[in-house]
Motif scaffolding. Structure first.
Motif, short mmCIF file in Angstrom:
data_model
loop_
_atom_site.label_atom_id
_atom_site.label_comp_id
_atom_site.label_asym_id
_atom_site.label_seq_id
_atom_site.Cartn_x
_atom_site.Cartn_y
_atom_site.Cartn_z
N UNK A 52 37.25 36.85 26.48
CA UNK A 52 37.85 37.22 25.19
C UNK A 52 38.32 35.97 24.44
N UNK A 53 38.78 34.96 25.19
CA UNK A 53 39.40 33.78 24.57
C UNK A 53 38.46 32.59 24.42
N UNK A 54 37.69 32.32 25.46
CA UNK A 54 36.94 31.05 25.49
C UNK A 54 35.43 31.23 25.55
N UNK A 72 34.32 21.68 19.50
CA UNK A 72 34.60 23.13 19.46
C UNK A 72 36.05 23.44 19.87
N UNK A 73 36.68 24.32 19.09
CA UNK A 73 38.04 24.78 19.42
C UNK A 73 37.96 26.31 19.48
N UNK A 74 37.92 26.83 20.69
CA UNK A 74 37.73 28.28 20.83
C UNK A 74 38.86 29.08 20.20
N UNK A 75 40.05 28.47 20.09
CA UNK A 75 41.18 29.20 19.48
C UNK A 75 40.97 29.43 17.98
N UNK A 76 40.09 28.64 17.37
CA UNK A 76 39.95 28.70 15.91
C UNK A 76 39.08 29.87 15.43
N UNK A 128 37.70 34.05 15.82
CA UNK A 128 38.01 35.36 16.41
C UNK A 128 36.95 35.76 17.44
N UNK A 129 37.36 36.58 18.39
CA UNK A 129 36.42 37.11 19.38
C UNK A 129 35.38 37.97 18.68
N UNK A 130 34.15 37.93 19.15
CA UNK A 130 33.12 38.82 18.60
C UNK A 130 33.46 40.25 19.01
N UNK A 131 33.48 41.13 18.04
CA UNK A 131 33.68 42.57 18.32
C UNK A 131 32.45 43.32 17.80
N UNK A 132 32.46 43.71 16.50
CA UNK A 132 31.27 44.36 15.94
C UNK A 132 30.14 43.34 15.83
N UNK A 133 28.94 43.79 16.07
CA UNK A 133 27.79 42.87 15.97
C UNK A 133 27.10 43.02 14.61
N UNK A 134 26.42 41.97 14.16
CA UNK A 134 25.71 42.04 12.88
C UNK A 134 24.39 42.83 12.98
N UNK A 138 48.63 46.71 24.73
CA UNK A 138 49.42 45.49 24.64
C UNK A 138 49.54 44.96 23.22
N UNK A 139 50.61 44.20 22.99
CA UNK A 139 50.75 43.48 21.72
C UNK A 139 49.84 42.27 21.70
N UNK A 140 49.41 41.86 22.87
CA UNK A 140 48.61 40.64 23.01
C UNK A 140 47.14 40.97 23.22
#
Ligand code: MTE
Ligand code: MO
Length: 359
Positions: A200-202, A216-220, A222-228, A191-193
């Motif tokens: 994934x979002x909230x 808190x503004x969850x839209x602000x 990015x989703x966590x992908x790679x971990x530290x 998907x493009x989305x």
């Protein structure tokens, strides 16, 4: 009770929540094996474990030019070469309990063992997407691959082993936070989305220590992908007692970094971080020396490490600390407060355990 068909679980697991089932192994068991036995592999379920009927199982692949491709389990196994990788899976909430000690956060109170290592096998996502019509044109418009699990609708009756970890089909996205490794995979959407899923979002996003539930503004974020970069001490456990007569102490633990970055060193201190020594690492089964490094950016598996050191003569108590370094020279932060966040994710400060020395 929608949880009445959940599988049986190993009695040694420390349970964080029964329904849905969330549990982690005792730390000292975790470092006993490079490959975590399925029975004690940490379990993180948001919902009841679905009853997936292997015979009627279908995987749907959507969003590609050829229309929807549907594959049975048999087709997945026979149409694509089997690829095998050893990869560590870590929950974003691993070590959340240490954040809770600084200030209350929302989420399951994980200790240091919401992380485990397994050898996974199956079709490559790449091969499946190519079979479904993926091409470089598609890459121009679609940057996202969304995974949907079957644990929303309950179907069929029979299921196989090990049901807690996604049987029969799971998305394994090595180097990426546990939450994206979708279990009981039912649908793949190119998907493009970005996925509109709650997780994934909230959820599974990092924020400043100054952000609270009112601001808190969850839209602000990015989703966590790679971990530290991460490491922790599995042996001894906090509050353990060591006898002076033993003269030595052996410290064990794990270390891992996200995105395929390789852990290149683990430093251990017995005096709260004043002096340090370098731990011995093993990257495969017990007793074996570390194997050759994987290709750059492909270090998916954790390293178990160990240090045996003389007990300091004067000390009555040890504050054992560990910290790891990856091949980008990323290091763990020394304390929790600067990385505290309201959801208690990405908790990777130096790990500290206190041990008493008995005369
Ligand atoms: N996939 C599905 N379908 N349902 C889930 O609840 N939990 C996710 C991920 N995949 C989850 C899922 C989370 S948050 C984590 S940390 C890992 O699975 C846990 O995997 P495990 O139970 O095999 O350790
Ligand atoms: Mo997770």
């Amino acid at each position: 009770d929608p949880y009445s068909t959940d599988p049986e679980r190993h009695p040694a697991l420390h349970i964080n929540s029964l329904k849905p089932f969330n549990a982690e192994p005792p730390p000292e068991l975790l470092s006993d094996s490079f490959i975590t036995p399925s029975a004690i592999f940490f379990k993180r379920n948001h919902l009841p474990v679905p009853q997936v009927d292997v015979a009627s199982y279908q995987l749907h692949i959507e969003g590609l030019p050829g229309g929807v491709l549907t594959l049975s389990l048999e087709e997945l196994k026979t149409r694509f070469p089997k690829h095998t990788i050893t990869a560590t899976l870590q929950c974003a909430g691993n070590r959340r309990s240490e954040m809770n000690k600084v200030k209350q956060v929302k989420g399951l109170n994980w200790g240091i063992a919401a992380i485990s290592n397994a050898t996974w096998g199956g079709a490559r996502l790449r091969d499946v997407l190519l079979a479904a019509g993926y091409s470089p044109d598609v890459a121009q418009r679609a940057f996202h691959v969304q995974f949907e699990g079957l644990d929303k609708d309950v179907t069929g009756t029979t299921y196989g082993y090990p049901p807690d970890h996604g049987y029969p089909v799971r998305a394994v996205v090595p180097g990426t936070v546990g939450a994206r490794n979708v279990k009981w995979l039912g649908k793949i959407i190119v998907s493009a989305e970005e996925s509109s899923s709650h997780w994934q979002q909230n959820d599974y996003k990092g924020f400043s220590p100054g952000t609270d539930w009112d601001t808190v503004d969850f839209k602000s974020a990015p989703a966590i992908q790679e971990l530290p970069i991460q490491s922790a001490i599995t042996v001894p456990t906090d509050g353990a007692v060591v006898d002076r007569s033993s003269e030595e102490v052996t410290v064990k633990g794990y270390a891992w970094s996200g995105g395929g970055r390789e852990v290149v060193r683990v430093d251990v201190s017995l005096d709260g971080g004043k002096t340090w020594q370098v731990a011995q690492m093993r990257s495969s089964e017990k007793g074996q020396a570390p194997g050759p490094s994987p290709p750059p950016g492909r270090a998916w598996a954790w390293k178990l490490w160990e240090v045996t050191a003389p007990l300091p003569a004067e000390a009555q108590e040890l504050e054992i600390v560990c910290k790891a370094v990856d091949n980008s020279y990323n290091m763990q932060p020394d304390t929790v407060p600067p990385i505290w966040n309201l959801r208690g994710v990405l908790s990777n400060a130096w790990h500290r355990v206190k041990v008493e020395i008995r005369e």
